[in-house]
Design an enzyme around this catalytic site. Sequence first.
Site, mmCIF file in Angstrom:
data_model
loop_
_atom_site.group_PDB
_atom_site.id
_atom_site.type_symbol
_atom_site.label_atom_id
_atom_site.label_comp_id
_atom_site.label_asym_id
_atom_site.label_seq_id
_atom_site.Cartn_x
_atom_site.Cartn_y
_atom_site.Cartn_z
ATOM 1 C CE LYS A 9 -0.410 -0.175 5.044
ATOM 2 N NZ LYS A 9 -1.333 -0.191 6.188
ATOM 3 C CE1 TYR A 47 11.065 31.843 5.859
ATOM 4 C CE2 TYR A 47 11.430 29.500 5.458
ATOM 5 C CZ TYR A 47 11.125 30.764 4.988
ATOM 6 O OH TYR A 47 10.888 30.952 3.654
ATOM 7 C CG MET A 77 8.435 23.800 0.454
ATOM 8 S SD MET A 77 7.346 24.817 -0.557
ATOM 9 C CE MET A 77 6.086 25.270 0.641
#
EC number: 5.1.1.1
Length: 364
Positions: A37, A257, A305
């Site tokens: 899966k 950040y 990101m």
Amino acid sequence: MTDAQDTRITIDLDALAHNYAALRARAGDAEVAPAVKADAYGLGAAPVADRLWAEGARSFYVARLAEGVALRRSLGDREATIYVLDGATPGSGEALEGAQLVPVLNSLPQVEAWNVQARSGRLRAALHIDTGMNRLGLRPEELKVLVGSFDRLKRLDVELVVSHLACADTPEHPLNATQLARFQEAAALLPGVRRSLANSGGLFLGEAYRFDQTRPGVSLYGGGPEGRPHPEIRAVATVEAPILQVRVVPRGESIGYGAGWTASDNTRVAIVAAGYADGVPRAAFPRGEVWFDGARRPMLGRVSMDLIAVDVTDCDAARPGAMVELFGANLPVDDAADAAGTSAYERLTRLTLRGVRRYVGGAR
């Protein structure tokens, strides 16, 4: 853009075959039916199932109907049994039957729906019994009602009864023995039907948990059965990303950040082309590490990101284009996951299409 600029995911199909053989040895006479899966835990269901078929696997598990249809198409005319863990969901009957998939029926309404679908001929089915996880599955009292009502099963060939262990990665947890006892009691209501309880962790709990079929997942793909590296299990996926830039961060200045890390001394830092869009958890800082130039090296500052920062002080090999291992052959996926407070399951399945997959050791 070239592959050298991307996250690189190297999938060792020989290591996969080794893990399958190790789990088969653990299983004794029980069948080993791989869970493929979530695109084989992020590693590619088609090439993974292809190799596992070559190693002797004849049954596979997926979660979603679409996964089952795609796997059937991939396997072609090979007569594999493909179980769909979601079961016979509303509107899925024609597609399940058309792709010759076996639903793992999780409720009385699903049993009734699949029985109706079988109006033109008998259909194969598995029954899922909830023995204490309280997700999907028939409660034991519902199973008693079901087996006492022949009409609900008269068109179905029930070939397997399954349950799922909630705490198999913690061998000493008392729920393991409780679920085993409940499963034995429930399965006794279906004499002659094959039984399946053990996942990866369950295979390491002992012979009593093996029954007729086992369903390993994460340990096929390199994760240890108890959430830490295991000597019988090899790394299958090695994930690497390139250094984009090397810079010196002066003492007193911060990185990333939120100014999450401040240099206590002048620090040589590699900026690496991998971030949470590439499957690196934001929670990896402050404990996260990578492997580079023969050693583990700490991440510095928040994961963004597209980028992470790594301490490469006193490391001459750090230069743009050099590849940093996020996890794999040198840094076990279990260790990388633990540093971020997560599991090998999540680290593997969060691998994204932005990464370039490369298969070695028996690729198609």
